[in-house]
Design an enzyme around this catalytic site. Structure first.
Site, PDB file in Angstrom:
ATOM      1  N   GLY A   1     -13.690   4.059  41.382  1.00 62.97           N
ATOM      2  CA  GLY A   1     -12.265   4.392  41.357  1.00 62.97           C
ATOM      3  C   GLY A   1     -11.924   5.726  41.974  1.00 62.97           C
ATOM      4  O   GLY A   1     -10.858   6.278  41.704  1.00 62.97           O
TER       5      GLY A   1
ATOM      6  N   CYS B   1     -23.201  14.797  39.264  1.00 63.34           N
ATOM      7  CA  CYS B   1     -23.166  13.477  38.626  1.00 63.34           C
ATOM      8  C   CYS B   1     -22.927  12.377  39.664  1.00 63.34           C
ATOM      9  O   CYS B   1     -23.573  11.329  39.632  1.00 63.34           O
ATOM     10  CB  CYS B   1     -22.086  13.442  37.558  1.00 63.34           C
ATOM     11  SG  CYS B   1     -21.892  11.818  36.796  1.00 63.34           S
TER      12      CYS B   1
ATOM     13  N   CYS C   1     -17.138  16.019  32.849  1.00 65.74           N
ATOM     14  CA  CYS C   1     -17.461  14.596  32.703  1.00 65.74           C
ATOM     15  C   CYS C   1     -18.154  14.244  31.391  1.00 65.74           C
ATOM     16  O   CYS C   1     -17.792  13.260  30.762  1.00 65.74           O
ATOM     17  CB  CYS C   1     -18.286  14.116  33.894  1.00 65.74           C
ATOM     18  SG  CYS C   1     -19.721  15.128  34.288  1.00 65.74           S
TER      19      CYS C   1
END
Length: 312
Positions: free
Chosen positions: A76, A52, A149
């Site tokens: 982040g 990803c 995720c």
């Protein structure tokens, strides 16, 4: 996703900055999810977060952002970047050892890293929350996200059943004795203890059972008793699908440190290569539950060198 968008809206209002939304679900399906399903069909345990990052956050999204006139994207991730004199980037571990995410970023190339910043990489998670609280951001105490995720907190087995047909089979000992039935090899991973569904058996010790192998041709799950059983440990692995952060491979043989799973302590190893497509990693100490489909990531001190996908 709806709650996340509400948080984005609230934070942007406080900071007085605009936000836009863009949808990459088609790219996600084609580049990440189909890979994820194929790996499970092949009896491996993939790491979709790594793919990803490479294909969505730092490719589809980065390409979109650059086309829109951005200089770089900020994420982040708890990782750091060092810009070298020649303009190249070195990927470093995040300052917060408990949150370091360089393991998930080893497949990124120089173009991607040169157009990225990691603003929280030099901070601890505690400090990030403190600063967000000082700014009165409504999500400063938000619970850490967990799970895969795109699956989130949903039961993994139920999710996988939706896309792949289960093929039940025998659970056997290394000697071939059948001691139970599994629900489908894709639901199990090497080193797993919970959820195997084996009780006490006559002629066996009263110890927990652990998964040590998947016999795909015969659709059998191989288990052993005891957390320290020798078959749970491997002294070497073979990896393919190699990625090097610098853009080219280092010189081999290479003595360095490695992780075979996230948050594992660095392990001393010797990396040997026979060709450009695969390499062999020999560990100073045998490693527990080395899992095909997961990543082995190499480090030299704080620097993330790159890595590959474990084949065997």
């Amino acid at each position: 996703a709806k709650r996340d968008l509400e948080d984005v809206n609230a934070v942007c209002e406080i900071l007085d900055i605009p936000y836009r939304t863009v949808n990459f679900s088609t790219e996600y399906w084609d580049r990440v999810f189909e890979y994820f399903l194929q790996e499970y069909k092949n009896g491996r345990t993939p790491n979709p977060d790594v793919v990803c990052n490479r294909e969505i956050k730092f490719r589809a999204f980065l390409d979109w952002a650059l086309a829109e006139g951005a200089d770089a994207i900020a994420t982040g991730h708890y990782a750091r970047l060092k810009t070298n004199d020649d303009g190249s980037c070195t990927l470093l571990k995040g300052q917060d050892a408990d949150k370091d995410q360089s393991y998930f970023l080893y497949q990124l190339n120089q173009h991607q890293l040169q157009h990225t910043v990691f603003p929280v990489g030099t901070l601890t998670k505690k400090e990030v929350r403190r600063r967000a609280g000082k700014l009165k951001l409504p999500n400063f105490a938000k619970k850490d996200s967990t799970g895969i995720c795109f699956i989130g907190e949903r039961p993994f087995k139920e999710f996988l059943k939706t896309y792949l047909p289960a093929k039940p089979g025998a659970i056997v000992t290394p000697e071939g004795q059948e001691i139970g039935r599994h629900e489908g090899l894709m639901y199990y991973t090497l080193g797993q203890r919970q959820g195997i569904g084996i009780g006490g058996h006559k002629g066996h010790r009263n110890e927990p059972w652990y998964v040590v192998d998947k016999d795909l041709p015969q659709n059998r799950l191989v288990v052993v008793q005891g957390a320290e059983h020798p078959l749970l440990y491997k002294s070497f692995l073979v990896a393919r699908e190699l990625y090097w952060v610098a853009g080219s491979a280092p010189e081999f043989p290479l003595r360095c440190m490695a992780k075979t799973r996230y948050r594992q302590e660095d392990q001393a190893c010797l990396v040997i290569t026979a060709d450009t497509d695969q390499l062999r990693v020999e560990f100073s100490k045998p490693q527990r539950a080395v899992t095909p489909g997961q990543s082995v990531v190499f480090y030299s001190g704080e620097q993330c060198l790159g890595g590959g996908v474990i084949q065997s």
